[in-house]
Motif scaffolding. Structure first.
Motif, PDB file in Angstrom:
ATOM      1  N   ASN A  26       0.840  -1.135   0.148  1.00  0.00           N
ATOM      2  CA  ASN A  26      -0.029   0.177   0.017  1.00  0.00           C
ATOM      3  C   ASN A  26       0.935   1.298  -0.053  1.00  0.00           C
ATOM      4  O   ASN A  26       0.349   2.484   0.411  1.00  0.00           O
ATOM      5  N   PHE A  27       2.088   1.249  -0.105  1.00  0.00           N
ATOM      6  CA  PHE A  27       3.062   2.354  -0.259  1.00  0.00           C
ATOM      7  C   PHE A  27       2.859   2.998  -1.640  1.00  0.00           C
ATOM      8  O   PHE A  27       2.849   2.436  -2.666  1.00  0.00           O
ATOM      9  N   ASP A  28       2.522   4.364  -1.540  1.00  0.00           N
ATOM     10  CA  ASP A  28       2.174   5.036  -2.700  1.00  0.00           C
ATOM     11  C   ASP A  28       3.301   5.943  -3.023  1.00  0.00           C
ATOM     12  O   ASP A  28       3.396   7.192  -2.599  1.00  0.00           O
ATOM     13  N   LYS A  29       3.896   5.466  -4.174  1.00  0.00           N
ATOM     14  CA  LYS A  29       5.382   6.304  -4.544  1.00  0.00           C
ATOM     15  C   LYS A  29       4.718   7.485  -5.225  1.00  0.00           C
ATOM     16  O   LYS A  29       5.382   8.454  -4.948  1.00  0.00           O
ATOM     17  N   LYS A  30       3.718   7.628  -5.630  1.00  0.00           N
ATOM     18  CA  LYS A  30       3.341   9.053  -6.154  1.00  0.00           C
ATOM     19  C   LYS A  30       3.111  10.195  -5.272  1.00  0.00           C
ATOM     20  O   LYS A  30       3.310  11.360  -5.409  1.00  0.00           O
TER      21      LYS A  30
END
Ligand code: FES
Ligand SMILES: [Fe+2]
Length: 327
Positions: A135-139
Motif C-alpha cells: 500500500n506504499f504510494d510512490k506517487k
C-alpha cells in the motif's frame, strides 16, 4: 535562538549604517564579522530566504546535467529535467535522509539513492522503491522543489517558497548594461573553494577599488587605477561600481584580446562594471569576460566561494587554447 544583547547592538548598528546616505557611509561594526550569533541569523534570514547564485545556465546544457551545492544549511541539486526545465530540488532522500548525489555530472535517467536504491526521475518524483509494502504510494513522494530563476545567464536558487522574484528587482541593472549582452558569455572556468575570511569582508572587498593602488599596485593598478574607480548608487537589490580601464591595457594577459561584442560603445569597452547582487553574488564584467564569486558563510572565519570566469564568444585570442586562456 534567543538574541542576546550583543547581537541586538550589532544589528542596530548595521541598521543605523544602512540608513545613512552614500556620502556619509560608515564601516560595518567589527563584531559583525566574528559574531557566531549573527552567523546563525544570517543563515536563517539571508541564506534561507534570499537568491543564491549557483552557476551559469550553460553548465546545464542537456537533460540530466546536474550539480550539487549547499545553500545555507540545505543540500540542493540543480538539474535540467527531461523536458529541458532547469530545477532546484532537495539533495536529501525522502526515505532515510541519505545524500542522493555528489559533485556534478550527467544523469542518464534518474536519481538512485546510494542507501536503499529508491529512485527518482529527473523531475524529482519517486518512481522506484524496492521491497516496500503493497500500500506504499510512490506517487505521494517527491523531492522538495525550490525556486530557481535565470538572470543574464546566471542561475539563482531561493529556498523560500514565498520569496519575491529576482528578475524584476534587477531590471534597472539589466537595462543599464544591456549592451554587454551578459547572457551571451560562455563558461570558461569554475571552482568551489574555502577561503579564510568572513563572507562579508570578501563581498565588500570585491566592491571597492580603493585598495587597487596599494594591494594590486603591480597588477591591476597599471591598467585599472584607483583614481578611475567610480562608486555609483545601486538599487534595492544590488550595489554598483564602475572601474575605468586605460584604453588597450589589461592586467589579465599580455596578448591583445579581440573585442567581439559590437554593441559596446568605446566607453563601455574601456571600463569594468562591478555589481553585487544581494546578498552575496559579486560580479565584474568587461568586454571580453566576466569574473564572479558567489559567497556563503563557512563559519564566521571562512567563506565558501563558488567562482567563475566566462568569456564573450570569440574573445579568446587565436592560437590560445581555452585551457591556457583560463590559466
Ligand atoms: S535513504 Fe534513500 S533509499 Fe533509503
Ligand atoms: Fe583585490
Amino acid at each position: 535562538m534567543k538574541p542576546n544583547e550583543d547581537i541586538y547592538q550589532i544589528i542596530e548598528s548595521i541598521k543605523a549604517n544602512a540608513a545613512l546616505t552614500d556620502e556619509c557611509a560608515e564601516g560595518t561594526p567589527p563584531l559583525a564579522y566574528i559574531s557566531e550569533d549573527l552567523l546563525e541569523i544570517e543563515l536563517d534570514h539571508i541564506f534561507a530566504k534570499e537568491w543564491v547564485c549557483v552557476g551559469r545556465e550553460d553548465e546545464f546544457s542537456l537533460p540530466g546535467d546536474y550539480k550539487t551545492m549547499m545553500i545555507g544549511r540545505d543540500p540542493v541539486i540543480i538539474l535540467r529535467d527531461k523536458g529541458g526545465i532547469l530545477r532546484a530540488m532537495s539533495n536529501v532522500c525522502r526515505h532515510r535522509m541519505a545524500t542522493l548525489l555528489e559533485g556534478m555530472g550527467r544523469l542518464k535517467s534518474g536519481i538512485s539513492c546510494p542507501y536503499h536504491a529508491w529512485t527518482y526521475n529527473l523531475e524529482g518524483q519517486l518512481v522506484g522503491a524496492s521491497y516496500m509494502r503493497d500500500n506504499f504510494d510512490k506517487k505521494s513522494v517527491c523531492l522538495p522543489q525550490f525556486s530557481l530563476e535565470v538572470w543574464n545567464g546566471w542561475v539563482y536558487v531561493n529556498l523560500d517558497a514565498d520569496a519575491t522574484p529576482l528578475n524584476p528587482r534587477l531590471e534597472a541593472l539589466s537595462s543599464r548594461y544591456q549592451n554587454y549582452q551578459m547572457d551571451q558569455y560562455e563558461t570558461l572556468f569554475r571552482a568551489e573553494e574555502i577561503w579564510d575570511t568572513n563572507w562579508k569582508i570578501l563581498a565588500q572587498n570585491f566592491m571597492e577599488g580603493y585598495h587597487l593602488f596599494v594591494a594590486h599596485s603591480k597588477t591591476i593598478e597599471p591598467a585599472m587605477p584607483t583614481e578611475m574607480a567610480n562608486a555609483l548608487h545601486g538599487g534595492e537589490a544590488y550595489s554598483l561600481y564602475e572601474q575605468g580601464r586605460i584604453p588597450g591595457k589589461s592586467y589579465e594577459r599580455t596578448t591583445n584580446t579581440p573585442i567581439k561584442n559590437m554593441k559596446l560603445t568605446d566607453e563601455e569597452k574601456n571600463k569594468a562594471v562591478l555589481f553585487s547582487i544581494f546578498p552575496s553574488h559579486v560580479v565584474s564584467v568587461v568586454a571580453e569576460r566576466t569574473f564572479w564569486l558567489s559567497l556563503q558563510p563557512h563559519g564566521v572565519g571562512q567563506v565558501r566561494v563558488l567562482w567563475g570566469v566566462d568569456v564573450f564568444p570569440g574573445s579568446i585570442p587565436d592560437g590560445i587554447s581555452k585551457e591556457n586562456y583560463a590559466k
